[in-house]
Structure formats: structure tokens, C-alpha cells
Design an enzyme around this catalytic site. Structure first.
Site, PDB file in Angstrom:
ATOM      1  N   ARG A  46       0.850  -1.206   0.000  1.00  0.00           N
ATOM      2  CA  ARG A  46       0.000   0.000   0.000  1.00  0.00           C
ATOM      3  C   ARG A  46       0.880   1.249   0.000  1.00  0.00           C
ATOM      4  O   ARG A  46       0.581   2.227  -0.669  1.00  0.00           O
ATOM      5  CB  ARG A  46      -0.962  -0.002   1.200  1.00  0.00           C
ATOM      6  CG  ARG A  46      -1.726   1.307   1.361  1.00  0.00           C
ATOM      7  CD  ARG A  46      -3.081   1.179   2.046  1.00  0.00           C
ATOM      8  NE  ARG A  46      -3.075   0.287   3.174  1.00  0.00           N
ATOM      9  CZ  ARG A  46      -2.506   0.545   4.368  1.00  0.00           C
ATOM     10  NH1 ARG A  46      -1.906   1.698   4.577  1.00  0.00           N
ATOM     11  NH2 ARG A  46      -2.531  -0.344   5.332  1.00  0.00           N
ATOM     12  N   TYR A  98     -16.857  16.309 -15.570  1.00  0.00           N
ATOM     13  CA  TYR A  98     -17.102  14.864 -15.603  1.00  0.00           C
ATOM     14  C   TYR A  98     -18.125  14.524 -14.495  1.00  0.00           C
ATOM     15  O   TYR A  98     -17.978  14.991 -13.358  1.00  0.00           O
ATOM     16  CB  TYR A  98     -15.778  14.130 -15.368  1.00  0.00           C
ATOM     17  CG  TYR A  98     -15.943  12.641 -15.240  1.00  0.00           C
ATOM     18  CD1 TYR A  98     -16.285  11.866 -16.347  1.00  0.00           C
ATOM     19  CD2 TYR A  98     -15.769  11.997 -14.022  1.00  0.00           C
ATOM     20  CE1 TYR A  98     -16.457  10.501 -16.226  1.00  0.00           C
ATOM     21  CE2 TYR A  98     -15.927  10.632 -13.897  1.00  0.00           C
ATOM     22  CZ  TYR A  98     -16.272   9.889 -15.007  1.00  0.00           C
ATOM     23  OH  TYR A  98     -16.437   8.543 -14.892  1.00  0.00           O
ATOM     24  N   ASP A 170      -7.566  18.464 -14.711  1.00  0.00           N
ATOM     25  CA  ASP A 170      -7.854  17.080 -15.088  1.00  0.00           C
ATOM     26  C   ASP A 170      -7.491  16.966 -16.571  1.00  0.00           C
ATOM     27  O   ASP A 170      -8.184  17.493 -17.441  1.00  0.00           O
ATOM     28  CB  ASP A 170      -9.342  16.776 -14.848  1.00  0.00           C
ATOM     29  CG  ASP A 170      -9.708  15.334 -15.189  1.00  0.00           C
ATOM     30  OD1 ASP A 170      -9.024  14.718 -16.042  1.00  0.00           O
ATOM     31  OD2 ASP A 170     -10.692  14.818 -14.623  1.00  0.00           O
ATOM     32  N   LYS A 195      -8.435   5.937 -19.427  1.00  0.00           N
ATOM     33  CA  LYS A 195      -8.805   6.388 -20.777  1.00  0.00           C
ATOM     34  C   LYS A 195      -7.603   6.288 -21.711  1.00  0.00           C
ATOM     35  O   LYS A 195      -7.118   5.201 -21.954  1.00  0.00           O
ATOM     36  CB  LYS A 195      -9.388   7.806 -20.682  1.00  0.00           C
ATOM     37  CG  LYS A 195     -10.401   7.989 -19.535  1.00  0.00           C
ATOM     38  CD  LYS A 195     -11.654   7.166 -19.693  1.00  0.00           C
ATOM     39  CE  LYS A 195     -12.513   7.109 -18.428  1.00  0.00           C
ATOM     40  NZ  LYS A 195     -12.814   8.380 -17.780  1.00  0.00           N
TER      41      LYS A 195
HETATM   42  C1  LIG Z   1     -13.322   8.793 -16.517  1.00  0.00           C
HETATM   43  C2  LIG Z   1     -12.950  10.131 -16.000  1.00  0.00           C
HETATM   44  C3  LIG Z   1     -12.683  10.335 -14.642  1.00  0.00           C
HETATM   45  C4  LIG Z   1     -12.825   9.213 -13.620  1.00  0.00           C
HETATM   46  O1  LIG Z   1     -11.861   8.235 -13.807  1.00  0.00           O
HETATM   47  P1  LIG Z   1     -12.058   6.667 -13.427  1.00  0.00           P
HETATM   48  O2  LIG Z   1     -10.777   6.081 -13.860  1.00  0.00           O
HETATM   49  O3  LIG Z   1     -13.250   6.192 -14.181  1.00  0.00           O
HETATM   50  O4  LIG Z   1     -12.276   6.612 -11.963  1.00  0.00           O
HETATM   51  C5  LIG Z   1     -12.315  11.601 -14.238  1.00  0.00           C
HETATM   52  N1  LIG Z   1     -12.220  12.630 -15.113  1.00  0.00           N
HETATM   53  C6  LIG Z   1     -12.476  12.475 -16.422  1.00  0.00           C
HETATM   54  C7  LIG Z   1     -12.349  13.639 -17.336  1.00  0.00           C
HETATM   55  C8  LIG Z   1     -12.852  11.226 -16.913  1.00  0.00           C
HETATM   56  O5  LIG Z   1     -13.123  11.086 -18.210  1.00  0.00           O
END
Ligand SMILES: *Cc1c(COP(=O)(O)O)cnc(C)c1O
Length: 381
Positions: A46, A98, A170, A195
């Protein structure tokens, strides 16, 4: 070292014991110690794991940052970054955020005494107006999801610095290949590596990257304390993804441009959201802060029939109807009933997200096949 070289080599070297070219998957929870508290840098997974360290070094290098903490999901990373704040603090974010980020802010963190304002961030006057004495963080997504608006990162950073607030970007949609917020002055970059970074729709993973040592120490402390850490195999998958990030992004961008141009010229299409168009309201900012315009496109048909929009998402044969984005395969979805259903309808409509909007994650297949697929689907509605 340039991006493509870093993507393949940063944080990675042949395994010191066997010479294995690929970073081994250190599938272990604990590590032998020679004397109490004497070990080779790792005591419990962890707190740290060598496969995770390799990924963290790699992602830090790609974002041009010194420190990276990896998490078991993008939401895990976002959760950790918001935990840098304390009760009574105020955070400003965009109003087409998001859905999961909106949900954790309002449904989880409001309970702990944090306050949030959601505004149209593409105009800097709006950000200045939303500032309060206790504003400690400004949260940016750019391009935004699913409307693909562009926020000027340098402007936000300037406002945040004057207000002594942290600026967080982000960078999931752009990826470090197209946009590097730390170089524009941002304090922290977060990613859903699920992604484009992972890139193959086979792993859920997140990361937070910074150049600031004191922020990094707090993030590592939260990572270890809250414990939303990715497993070694997931770190391995994400590392396998970063090796081709630059190649994939080039094709995503090329295909998205082709698809956007096809849609814009189609008589049944009303509006196409794509920051690469000269007529996109923030095209100039996009051209300045991004090296290309990404793989996401959204659009509405001229028909205002919601059912027609939903049907269209089932008529495509190559584009698969599914949530998520950034994988090699093309996806199509209906934000109002899928990815953005957790936003209240008033918030959704206020931000311009109509119920007829369709979002595409344009993959790396042959671009002509993708255009043909959309063409036959649109003809059927
Ligand atoms: C998918 C996404 C998230 C969340 O990420 P996870 O890996 O699904 O927890 C946060 N911000 C954006 C812009 C996203 O597309």
C-alpha cells in the site's frame, strides 16, 4: 529527451536481477526486511510497490513533473487531491464537469464542510466573480466533457495564484502528449489513466502529478492513508499503454478531424463540437495550449427528437455503444442518459448539454471506415 522516447523509457530499466526488459509485475503485498525497519526501499505494497514506482516515474516524466502518485482509479486520484483541502474551504469548478467528479464534490465532500461553485470557465470574468475569501482550489477540465469547450489554463493559473488557491487540471481528455498543464503553471495534474493513457479499455487507474515537493508529500501520505492504490498488474497494464501513447494519440487526432469534418458537412447534422474547427469559440486558446485537438467529438442532429438521437447510437456497427473513452476502439454514447445522468437536469441544460447530444470517442481504426459507419447510421434516422 522527447516525448516518444520518454513514453517508452522513463522510469524503466531492465530488471536488475534478471535483465528482463519489461518491468516485472511485483505481485506481492509485503517485502522481507533484514532487521526491523531495514529494507530495500519497500515494506508494504500500500505504501509502495516497484511496479507502481515504475509507472509513477513514467507518468511524472510524461507530464514534465517531478512527482506522481498513482491510484486505483481516476476518482481515487481526484478524491486524494480534494483531501488536500480542509473543512470550510471553497473550490471552483467548471459546470460541464465529468459526472463522477461532480458527484464526489457534491455528494461526498459537501458533507465534510467543503463548498463548491460550478461555472462556465471558458470566460475568466466568471472565475473572478466566483472567488471567495476561502477559495483554495480551482478545478479545470479542458477540453471539457462532452461539450469540448476549452479553458485557458494560463488564465486560470494566474487567477488561482493571486487568490492563493491551488490550480488543478484534469488532463484526461488531452493527455500529456497534447497538453502539459504543469508547464503552464498549474499546481497539480490529475488523470483517469483508464482512458487514453491505458488506452486499451482494460484497466481502471488514476494518477496525480505535481512539481511541488510539499504537495507531493501530502499526496503520498493520503495515498498511503486512504489506500486507493492500484495493484501491480494494473500498473503493468498502464505502463504497457504509455509506451504507445504518442502513436495512438496521433491517429486519434487524425481520425477525429476526419469524423468532425464529415459531420459538419452533413445536411442532417445541426452542430459539431470539436476544438480543431476555426469557428470553435475557443479555437485560438486550444491552438495555443494543445499540440493537436484530441480524439473526442460531440454533435447534435437537426431533429430535436431525443429518441432519434438514442436510436442513432444503436445503428453504428464499428462505433460501440458504451461509456468511457480513449481506447483504441471507437465508442458512441448518449451523455444525458449515460455518462452525465448523475448531473441534475437543470445543471445539465444550463451548461448547454442538450438531451439530443451524441458523444464519440474516435478510435484508431481506419478513419474512412469510421466515416462510412457514421454515414450509414445517420441515414437511418
Ligand atoms: C473517466 C474520467 C474520470 C474518472 O476516472 P475513473 O478512472 O473512471 O475513476 C475523471 N475525469 C475524467 C475527465 C474522466 O473522463
Amino acid at each position: 529527451m522527447k516525448f516518444g522516447t520518454k513514453a517508452i523509457h522513463a522510469g524503466q530499466e531492465p530488471d536488475s536481477t534478471t535483465g528482463a526488459i519489461m518491468t516485472p509485475i511485483y505481485q506481492t503485498s509485503t517485502f522481507a526486511q533484514s532487521e526491523p525497519a531495514v529494507h530495500k526501499g519497500y515494506d508494504y505494497s500500500r505504501a509502495g510497490n516497484p511496479t507502481r514506482t515504475a509507472l509513477e516515474k513514467n507518468l511524472a516524466a510524461l507530464e514534465g513533473g517531478r512527482y506522481c502518485a498513482a491510484f486505483s482509479s481516476g476518482m481515487g486520484a481526484i478524491d486524494a487531491v480534494v483531501k488536500l483541502l480542509k473543512s470550510g474551504d471553497h473550490l471552483i469548478a467548471g459546470n460541464d464537469l465529468y459526472g463522477g467528479t461532480y458527484r464526489i464534490f457534491t455528494k461526498v465532500f459537501e458533507q465534510f464542510g467543503l463548498a463548491f461553485d460550478f461555472i462556465d470557465m471558458s470566460k475568466k470574468e466568471n472565475i473572478k466573480k466566483a472567488l471567495r475569501r476561502n477559495t483554495r482550489m480551482i478545478w479545470v477540465e479542458t477540453p471539457t466533457n462532452p461539450l469540448l469547450r476549452i479553458v485557458d489554463i494560463e488564465e486560470v493559473v494566474k487567477i488561482a495564484k493571486e487568490a492563493k488557491a491551488l490550480s488543478v487540471v484534469d488532463n484526461t481528455f488531452a493527455t500529456p502528449f497534447l497538453q502539459r498543464p504543469l508547464a503552464l503553471g498549474a499546481d497539480i495534474v490529475v488523470h483517469s489513466a483508464t482512458k487514453y493513457i491505458g488506452g486499451h479499455s482494460d484497466v481502471i487507474l488514476g494518477a496525480a502529478i505535481t512539481n511541488d515537493e510539499s504537495i507531493s508529500e501530502k499526496l503520498y501520505f493520503i495515498q498511503k492513508s486512504s489506500g486507493a492504490v492500484p495493484g501491480p498488474f494494473d500498473c503493468f497494464l498502464a505502463l504497457r499503454g504509455t509506451k504507445t501513447l504518442h502513436l495512438r494519440m496521433e491517429r486519434h487526432c487524425e481520425n477525429a478531424r476526419k469524423v468532425a469534418e464529415f459531420l459538419a458537412a452533413h445536411p442532417k447534422v445541426q452542430k459539431v463540437n470539436y476544438p480543431g474547427f476555426k469557428f470553435h469559440p475557443n479555437h485560438a486558446v486550444a491552438a495555443r495550449q494543445m499540440s493537436d485537438f484530441g480524439g473526442m467529438v460531440s454533435f447534435t442532429l437537426k431533429s430535436d427528437d431525443i429518441e432519434a438521437a438514442k436510436k442513432l447510437t444503436t445503428y453504428t456497427k464499428i462505433f460501440t455503444l458504451a461509456e468511457s473513452l480513449g481506447g483504441v476502439e471507437s465508442l458512441i454514447e448518449h451523455p444525458a442518459s449515460m455518462t452525465h445522468a448523475s448531473l441534475p437536469k437543470e445543471v445539465r441544460l444550463q451548461s448547454g448539454l442538450e438531451d439530443t447530444l451524441i458523444r464519440l470517442s474516435v478510435g484508431v481504426e481506419d478513419g474512412d471506415d469510421l466515416v462510412e459507419d457514421l454515414k450509414q447510421a445517420i441515414e437511418r434516422v
